[in-house]
Design a protein around this motif. Structure first.
Motif, PDB file in Angstrom:
ATOM      1  N   ARG A  39     -19.571 -25.031  -5.798  1.00 45.69           N
ATOM      2  CA  ARG A  39     -18.954 -23.715  -5.856  1.00 45.69           C
ATOM      3  C   ARG A  39     -17.670 -23.758  -6.680  1.00 45.69           C
ATOM      4  NH1 ARG A  39     -15.047 -20.896  -4.162  1.00 45.69           N
ATOM      5  NH2 ARG A  39     -15.257 -18.786  -3.366  1.00 45.69           N
ATOM      6  N   PHE A  78     -18.322 -23.744 -10.376  1.00 49.84           N
ATOM      7  CA  PHE A  78     -18.650 -22.395 -10.869  1.00 49.84           C
ATOM      8  C   PHE A  78     -17.388 -21.564 -11.040  1.00 49.84           C
ATOM      9  CE2 PHE A  78     -22.919 -22.752  -8.510  1.00 49.84           C
ATOM     10  CZ  PHE A  78     -23.486 -23.364  -9.608  1.00 49.84           C
ATOM     11  N   ASP A  79     -16.540 -21.632 -10.022  1.00 47.59           N
ATOM     12  CA  ASP A  79     -15.311 -20.846 -10.074  1.00 47.59           C
ATOM     13  C   ASP A  79     -14.483 -21.211 -11.299  1.00 47.59           C
ATOM     14  OD1 ASP A  79     -15.552 -19.108  -8.039  1.00 47.59           O
ATOM     15  OD2 ASP A  79     -14.259 -20.177  -6.619  1.00 47.59           O
ATOM     16  N   PHE A 131     -15.823 -19.685 -14.407  1.00 48.33           N
ATOM     17  CA  PHE A 131     -15.687 -18.227 -14.409  1.00 48.33           C
ATOM     18  C   PHE A 131     -14.242 -17.819 -14.685  1.00 48.33           C
ATOM     19  CE2 PHE A 131     -14.577 -14.366 -11.947  1.00 48.33           C
ATOM     20  CZ  PHE A 131     -15.354 -13.437 -12.634  1.00 48.33           C
ATOM     21  N   TYR A 169      -7.842 -16.171  -5.066  1.00 48.83           N
ATOM     22  CA  TYR A 169      -8.993 -16.107  -4.178  1.00 48.83           C
ATOM     23  C   TYR A 169      -9.653 -17.482  -4.099  1.00 48.83           C
ATOM     24  CZ  TYR A 169     -13.621 -14.847  -2.478  1.00 48.83           C
ATOM     25  OH  TYR A 169     -14.780 -14.785  -1.761  1.00 48.83           O
ATOM     26  N   THR A 223     -10.965  -6.001 -13.164  1.00 48.80           N
ATOM     27  CA  THR A 223     -11.669  -6.788 -12.167  1.00 48.80           C
ATOM     28  C   THR A 223     -11.388  -6.156 -10.819  1.00 48.80           C
ATOM     29  OG1 THR A 223     -11.354  -8.794 -13.450  1.00 48.80           O
ATOM     30  CG2 THR A 223     -11.843  -9.072 -11.131  1.00 48.80           C
ATOM     31  N   GLY A 254      -8.101 -11.416  -0.589  1.00 46.64           N
ATOM     32  CA  GLY A 254      -9.118 -12.321  -0.055  1.00 46.64           C
ATOM     33  C   GLY A 254      -8.426 -13.559   0.475  1.00 46.64           C
ATOM     34  N   ILE A 280     -23.298 -19.902  -5.235  1.00 44.24           N
ATOM     35  CA  ILE A 280     -23.154 -18.806  -6.205  1.00 44.24           C
ATOM     36  C   ILE A 280     -22.758 -17.497  -5.512  1.00 44.24           C
ATOM     37  CG2 ILE A 280     -24.351 -17.414  -7.937  1.00 44.24           C
ATOM     38  CD1 ILE A 280     -25.960 -19.924  -8.654  1.00 44.24           C
ATOM     39  N   THR A 282     -21.021 -17.042  -2.958  1.00 47.44           N
ATOM     40  CA  THR A 282     -19.659 -17.054  -2.408  1.00 47.44           C
ATOM     41  C   THR A 282     -18.626 -17.277  -3.511  1.00 47.44           C
ATOM     42  OG1 THR A 282     -19.710 -19.429  -2.008  1.00 47.44           O
ATOM     43  CG2 THR A 282     -20.448 -18.015  -0.198  1.00 47.44           C
ATOM     44  N   SER A 283     -19.108 -17.384  -4.753  1.00 46.30           N
ATOM     45  CA  SER A 283     -18.179 -17.698  -5.845  1.00 46.30           C
ATOM     46  C   SER A 283     -17.410 -16.454  -6.284  1.00 46.30           C
ATOM     47  CB  SER A 283     -18.968 -18.255  -7.035  1.00 46.30           C
ATOM     48  OG  SER A 283     -19.739 -17.207  -7.598  1.00 46.30           O
ATOM     49  N   SER A 284     -16.369 -16.681  -7.029  1.00 44.68           N
ATOM     50  CA  SER A 284     -15.537 -15.569  -7.524  1.00 44.68           C
ATOM     51  C   SER A 284     -16.355 -14.621  -8.397  1.00 44.68           C
ATOM     52  CB  SER A 284     -14.367 -16.115  -8.337  1.00 44.68           C
ATOM     53  OG  SER A 284     -13.608 -16.989  -7.549  1.00 44.68           O
ATOM     54  N   GLU A 285     -17.270 -15.179  -9.174  1.00 43.47           N
ATOM     55  CA  GLU A 285     -18.056 -14.326 -10.070  1.00 43.47           C
ATOM     56  C   GLU A 285     -18.853 -13.299  -9.271  1.00 43.47           C
ATOM     57  OE1 GLU A 285     -20.437 -16.412 -12.953  1.00 43.47           O
ATOM     58  OE2 GLU A 285     -21.204 -14.555 -13.823  1.00 43.47           O
ATOM     59  N   ARG A 292     -17.974 -12.309  -6.089  1.00 42.21           N
ATOM     60  CA  ARG A 292     -17.049 -11.552  -5.234  1.00 42.21           C
ATOM     61  C   ARG A 292     -16.460 -10.333  -5.943  1.00 42.21           C
ATOM     62  NH1 ARG A 292     -15.061  -8.854  -2.291  1.00 42.21           N
ATOM     63  NH2 ARG A 292     -13.683  -9.153  -0.512  1.00 42.21           N
ATOM     64  N   PHE A 293     -16.405 -10.419  -7.271  1.00 42.17           N
ATOM     65  CA  PHE A 293     -15.733  -9.358  -8.026  1.00 42.17           C
ATOM     66  C   PHE A 293     -16.702  -8.559  -8.887  1.00 42.17           C
ATOM     67  CE2 PHE A 293     -12.489 -12.539  -7.133  1.00 42.17           C
ATOM     68  CZ  PHE A 293     -11.480 -11.755  -6.628  1.00 42.17           C
ATOM     69  N   HIS A 339     -16.692  -7.165 -12.520  1.00 41.41           N
ATOM     70  CA  HIS A 339     -15.854  -7.498 -13.668  1.00 41.41           C
ATOM     71  C   HIS A 339     -16.491  -7.028 -14.951  1.00 41.41           C
ATOM     72  CE1 HIS A 339     -18.759 -10.773 -13.401  1.00 41.41           C
ATOM     73  NE2 HIS A 339     -18.360 -10.908 -12.171  1.00 41.41           N
TER      74      HIS A 339
END
Lengths: 424, 361, 544
Positions: A207, A210-211, A214, A227, C397, C455, C534, C536-539, C541-542, C544
């Motif tokens: 995870r 990935f973050d 991104f 976050y 975002t 968050g 995936i 739970t990832s920022s991508e 969550r938002f 954008h």
């Protein structure tokens, strides 16, 4: 003429109190937005907030009126402070009064549970357009060291009446306390049973990768970064599971707090304070004694006496009392009039609260009610004054602002007076 | 909710009733004693004052007779022998006080308990008295000289959950041999004065409410108990399972136990939300009259001791703490919040329409 | 203070009636073109380099969330990305605007604004009839001024009709109602003026109470029951005045105060006909509809608030809806349109307000123009790093709402598809299979009081250790099932994973990472963990 008048005014009034009142008015007269410098000289760094939900009776605790028709059946007993007497249900506390600060002059106006709880726990009546943060939330935010994996604020409430979540209000979720409701352990703090430790960390590492990609070139990356960073605190928080387990305390420690949930929660609170959590709240409910007030208070105050005394001793032995403000609040007190069901109803016009530890001047009783406990006759404080005084006692300027949109919002209401005589 | 275990017969709403007299006093009266010989009643309570009242007067009034600061929990009039006419008061300061009822003079004072005395009764022919107090002891005294005869220890100081308990009630058997005591958790103990031993013990658990999950309060309790005229049964009064702690809301409840066998003979519960603070047997041992108050308002219930539903259910203003009957007569007195009320019990045996008078004001 | 008042009047007049010649739309130009022209002109002026246009995948996920409140599923994603039609974006927008989810999503947005997550009791937590009514307004595209007026007029009752619920939450609190009405519908914050004259805005305390006088006679009346639910109506007493006692800090017990009559904000006082001589104060009878007063202050307020003569209504609406799609208002914060808080694109705001009013407050038309603009369709890549770019040079975002998250999790994991396939009647909760109370507690209030995303630790603990796993279904029809039982190549599976979860193809490096991860353990566990990582990832969550 003026000199004589002032002398007359002072005659018969304890000097300290008068001086305090005069100082209060000076603070009030200062420009509302100018930061005032009224803060305690040696400030505590932690706060233990005890909330007696439903409204504990001042008559049966801090401000007894024996022999009056309003006084009820309990006697007043001497304390280790000369001339100060408290209710007989607190024999242990009576021998520790030199570590306490009692305010007998709260006059807070609202006597409906929900609204009064909002008032006392934020220092302001509830408003629809601004949700004010609860006192503990603000205290935690201000006292937070920003270090470590522990939460800044843990709020323990298990019985249904104490179950009002401390609301971060406009401060938002980042300042939300960890609420212990269903068990004495924070929710979601344990690894899911279908994952082993290796899977758990492999998953988290994936995870994180990935973050990272991104966040690399993204609008709003500051927010998203914060976050993602919060995820980094999860493991530390999960490691703190043993901290929440009071069974790890030696028998002797468990025994002196007793086996009531309130006792167990206070012991847990001590563990958390010792570990460095800035603010801990313990709620005990069902003080709302509309019926059988004296039976209720015999039960509740007796337990309170044992637990609170054990807590004071324990905090002192560990050196925590020197750095911790302990505050004991309710939403209101109870009526002087004893009703037909031998109960007392809600009363906000004249009631009491107590402090211990650092920040407030120890061994002091502040303010006074009349013979029947119906009115405050000296040192009247409203909820805003109380909040301002609490902030001052922990070294926070009550007129410090949080910016809420275009609106600067002081921590305590602009009109609040700090009762400087209470500060250590 | 635990409906299945609690018998909750649906009974009609209580009928309003107007007392024959309503004698006002300030505060709450907890104590009431009637002297059958003279027709005089004595009451006392939160104000500390003991009032006397001539029931034979055309318009009875309460006259202050003695005063002390502590609450008066219970009063008894001594009848026979040289003690006749003396009044004994039990107070919340732990003192047991003998008064001359004519001049109000204090004749003797004994520190009977550590903490409040909660109840006092005459045992048998009146030679002895029994008291219970916050020290969780049951004590038997010589009425004549105040000498301690027995001090029984057995009721637990704390509830099973570790909160402070209380013995609320004590009763003496008609033959003078036994005293019975009842506490907050519903435990009843019967003590043999002669042998100094416990004669029986049982637990009427329905009178005690503990809900650790949501509320964590030890509440309820048996608030009064009385031996039947034949001495074989005990009537217990109090409140059933409490649903709202703050308002002390629960059903009014009586139980009858055959104490020698430890069997419950009757379980009498009414949906009226009140605590029953006192209960009296009829002289033939067939009926029970109980009174109390609470969330549903003041209530007076008359039950067949073996019945399921109350025969009479009367509503009145206030909250009764203690009942007494004028010997041989049908005048029922109830002391409680802000005074004493008296009813003619014969009115209740008449058809319903006759006693449906307007509420006392 | 008087001086400010004059300035505001001039500003308002200029803004509404003079406008800017540059910003005028030509006959051939749509509003979307004016938007792009004005925004791009500002870049030139401010020397700003914008982000590139959003690619199809970026646009697809964004517009789905913004219009339907959920992300697209795998099939929709694949179909859209493969579509060669140059007009496919506009067509998708049209389709989504007619999707029932559009009405639901808009109703969610407005319900949250009107009631917040924790309304102050009085049965306002049981407002499904209000929500149904609100959804209908969007489904039928009822003009904004009409439904806003209906809320403020509050005819009928809370069950058979719906709208009265808005006032119910302000029972006996006309001051609170006043703050809410002005903030929501006029974009003006009057709360400071409640206690004292505003230090740096033109409104004074008497202005606040002049507005409060319009709603001070309202009462909540119980008019019946529907099952366990009370029906409430709003009654208006024919008389009664707000008594004004001066600044809060000077309050003394026993002060009587002066009656304050109704007066529009920085506008005219309302002339009331006198009460008849034999007038008797009305007492509302329970279970009977309250009678209308001979003269309704409330209805005067409705006419003024939603009418042409007040300078705030259209601007507030245009700005609020703009911010819903572009992230920040042209005046920001959107509910503080005071003279001291200047718009970034004043001419553009004038045009938006005028056009919205000119199109009879047709919100669907307005939203269609906004999301068809090049400005909306910028990428969120690059840019300054600010969350809400001031010059709209990059897409904003924003975090997904609790409702969007629950719906999107169900969609992407194939939980919804598996549910459908199973033929079983699904549970009705919008948050299924998660517990609604929990989802709302951890994700329901994503912002603090100043609009910063919050968050926190709680959310992550929930995601890591909470019951989120229950939504990662392995039933037939689910993504996990497709990955485990499908005969596709490993690369194709990773593509399916990404197209399902993030509505885009995987990058080369992602293909490698996932392939390596799945190879590193038991495939069923590893695929499941990859899905978790995936969603739970920022991508995810938002938006954008």
């Amino acid at each position: 003429m003026a000199v004589i008048g002032r002398r007359t005014f002072l005659a018969g009034v304890p000097l300290g109190t008068t001086a305090a009142l005069l100082r209060c008015s000076r603070v009030a007269a200062a420009a509302p937005n100018a930061p005032s410098s009224v803060v305690a000289s040696s400030s505590p760094r932690q706060v233990l907030f005890i909330w007696l939900a439903g409204g504990a009776s001042q008559f049966e605790m801090w401000d007894p009126k024996p022999g009056r028709s309003t006084g009820g059946p309990f006697r007043a007993i001497d304390t280790n402070l000369p001339g100060v007497r408290i209710g007989e249900l607190m024999p242990k506390v009576s021998q520790r009064m030199d570590r306490l600060t009692v305010v007998r002059s709260l006059s807070t106006g609202i006597s409906e549970h929900g609204q009064a709880a909002d008032l006392l726990s934020t220092g302001r009546p509830k408003e629809p357009t601004v949700a004010y943060p609860e006192l503990g939330v603000t205290l935690a935010k201000e006292l937070s060291t920003g270090r470590g994996s522990l939460p800044d604020y843990v709020s323990i409430f298990r019985t249904s009446e104490g179950r009002r979540r401390a609301d971060p209000g406009f401060l938002g979720a980042a300042d939300m306390p960890v609420h212990l409701e269903r068990s004495s352990r924070p929710e979601n703090i344990e690894r899911p049973s279908d994952l082993d430790a290796a899977q758990f960390s492999a998953r988290a590492a994936l995870r994180e990768r990935f973050d990272r990609s991104f966040l690399a070139d993204r609008t709003g990356r500051t927010t998203a970064e914060q976050y993602a960073a919060a995820q980094g605190r999860v493991a530390g928080m999960m490691d703190s599971v043993p901290l929440f387990d009071v069974d790890r305390e030696p028998e002797r420690e468990q025994a002196r707090y007793g086996r009531s949930p309130f006792g167990r929660h206070c012991l847990l609170a001590r563990r958390l304070l010792e570990a460095g959590v800035p603010v801990v709240k313990v709620a005990r409910g069902f003080w709302d004694s509309h019926h059988d007030n004296f039976e209720s208070h015999r039960e509740l105050v007796t337990d309170y006496d044992r637990v609170f005394s054990a807590l004071l001793d324990d905090l002192q032995e560990r050196g925590l009392l020197e750095r911790t403000l302990v505050m004991v609040l309710s939403e209101f007190g109870r009526t002087p009039k004893i009703n037909k069901d031998v109960g007392r109803d809600h009363y906000a016009a004249a009631w009491s609260c107590a402090f211990a530890g650092a920040g407030m001047r120890r061994g002091m009783v502040y303010g006074k009610t009349d013979a029947d406990g119906a009115e405050v006759v000296e040192g009247k404080m409203n909820a805003g004054d109380l909040a301002a005084t609490i902030f001052s006692s922990v070294g926070i300027d009550p007129q410090k602002h949080y910016q809420y949109g275009v609106r600067p919002i002081p921590l305590a209401p602009e009109t609040a007076n700090v009762a400087t005589a209470l500060l250590s | 909710m635990a409906e299945a275990t609690v018998m909750k017969p649906k009974t009609p709403e209580p009928k309003p009733t107007e007392p024959r007299w309503n004698l006002p006093a300030s505060g709450t009266l907890y104590a009431l004693a009637v002297d059958g010989a003279t027709g005089c009643a004595y009451v006392g309570g939160s104000a500390g004052t003991i009032y006397a009242c001539d029931l034979n007067a055309a318009t009875p009034t309460l006259r202050p007779r003695m005063h002390d600061d502590a609450y008066v929990a219970a009063l008894e009039v001594l009848r026979d022998g040289p003690q006749s006419g003396r009044l004994v008061a039990a107070r919340y300061d732990g003192s047991l006080v003998w008064y001359d009822r004519h001049d109000g003079k204090r004749l003797r004072i004994t520190t009977a308990h550590d903490g409040w005395i909660r109840d006092l009764c005459v045992v048998g022919d009146g030679r002895r008295l029994a008291t219970v107090g916050h020290d969780m002891r049951v004590k038997v005294w010589e009425a004549a000289d105040g000498k301690l005869v027995r001090s029984f220890v057995g009721h637990a100081l704390e509830t099973p959950q570790g909160y402070v308990s209380a013995i609320y009630a004590v009763a003496g058997s008609p033959d003078g041999r036994y005293v019975a005591s009842a506490d907050r958790v519903g435990e009843v103990r019967v003590w043999d004065i002669t042998s100094g031993k416990e004669a029986a013990r049982f637990r009427a658990a329905e009178f005690y409410t503990f809900d650790g999950e949501k509320r964590d309060r030890s509440i309820g309790g048996i608030r009064r108990l009385r031996f039947s005229p034949d001495g074989k049964r005990l009537a217990l009064a109090g409140i059933g399972q409490i649903t709202n702690v703050d308002g002390f809301v629960g059903p009014s409840r009586l139980e009858v136990w055959d104490w020698q066998t430890g069997k419950r003979a009757a379980s009498l519960q009414d949906s009226h939300q009140a605590v029953l603070n006192d209960v009296l047997w009829s002289s033939d041992g067939r009926k029970l009259t109980a009174a109390g108050g609470g969330d549903g308002g003041g209530v007076l219930l008359v039950w067949d001791a073996a019945g399921k539903q109350p025969e009479q259910k009367l509503k009145f203003k206030g909250h009764a703490q203690r009942l007494a009957r004028l010997d041989g007569g049908s005048l029922l007195l109830a002391a409680g919040f802000e005074g004493v009320q008296a009813w003619d019990e014969r009115a209740w045996s008449m058809p319903a329409s006759a006693n449906a008078t307007k509420m006392a004001s | 203070m008087k001086r400010y008042e004059t300035i505001l009047r001039v500003c308002a007049t200029t803004a509404i009636f003079v406008g800017s010649f540059n910003a005028e739309a030509t006959a051939a130009e749509g509003l979307r073109d004016v938007i792009d022209r004005e925004v791009e002109a500002a870049w030139q002026r401010e020397k700003i380099t914008p982000s590139p246009p959003a690619d199809d995948a970026e646009f697809l996920r964004r517009v789905y969330l913004d219009l339907a409140g959920a992300v697209p599923d795998y099939d929709e994603t694949v179909a859209f990305l493969a579509d060669k039609d140059p007009a496919k974006r506009a067509k998708l927008i049209d389709r989504l605007l007619d999707d029932p989810r559009y009405a639901q999503h808009q109703a969610d947005v407005w319900d949250l604004l009107l009631f917040t997550r924790s309304p102050p009791g009085y049965d306002t937590d049981k407002r499904e009839h209000f929500q149904t009514w609100l959804r209908k307004q969007f489904a039928e595209n009822v003009p904004y001024d009409q439904w806003a007026g209906a809320i403020l007029r509050a005819d009928g009752n809370t069950v058979d009709d719906g709208p009265p619920m808005f006032y119910v939450q302000y029972k006996s609190k006309p001051e609170d109602a006043t703050e809410a009405i002005t903030q929501i519908f006029l974009g003006v914050q009057l709360q400071c003026a409640r206690c004292h004259d505003h230090p740096y805005e033109p409104w004074k305390q008497v202005d606040f109470y002049g507005m409060a006088a319009f709603v001070s006679r309202l009462d909540v009346v119980t008019v019946g029951k529907a099952g366990q639910m009370n029906k409430y109506a709003i009654g208006e007493r024919p008389s009664g005045d707000i008594l004004f006692t001066g600044p809060a800090k000077d309050q003394q017990p026993g002060m009587k105060g002066e009656p304050i009559g109704p007066k529009f904000l920085l506008g005219d006082a309302v002339k009331e006909p006198p009460l008849p001589k034999d007038f008797k104060e009305v007492k509302f009878t329970p279970n009977q509809p309250p009678p209308a007063p001979p003269f309704s202050r409330k209805n005067e307020l409705v006419t003024w608030v939603t009418g042409d003569s007040n300078p705030y209504f259209a601007r507030a609406a245009a700005n609020r809806v703009w911010a819903q799609y572009l992230g920040r208002g042209i005046v920001h914060p959107i509910d503080n349109m005071s003279p001291s808080n200047k718009p970034t694109h004043p001419e553009l705001l004038d045009v938006l307000a005028r056009e919205l009013a000119g199109h009879d407050y047709d919100l669907k038309w307005y939203i269609r123009e906004l999301v068809n603009s090049r400005t909306y369709q910028r990428s969120s890549r690059g840019g300054s790093g600010a969350e809400l770019p001031q010059w709209f040079e990059s897409a904003r975002t924003r975090p997904l709402s609790a409702e969007e998250l629950a719906e999107s999790w169900r969609t992407v994991t194939g939980y919804a598809a598996a549910e459908k396939l199973s033929g079983k009647k699904p549970e009705t909760s919008r948050f299924r299979p998660l517990e609604g109370g929990y989802v709302l507690r951890f994700f329901g209030k994503p912002y603090n009081g100043v609009g910063d995303f919050q968050g926190g630790l709680h959310e992550h603990l929930y995601l890591n250790n909470g019951p989120l796993g229950t939504v990662i279904s392995s039933a037939k029809g689910s993504l996990q099932d497709a990955l485990l039982t499908g005969s596709e190549s490993s690369d194709a599976k990773v593509d399916r994973l990404y197209l399902s979860l993030l509505n885009r193809p995987a990058t080369e490096s992602e293909r490698e990472k996932i392939a390596a991860y799945v190879a590193g353990g038991k495939p069923d566990e590893r695929w499941r963990e990859a899905i978790w990582a995936i969603i739970t990832s920022s991508e995810f969550r938002f938006n954008h």
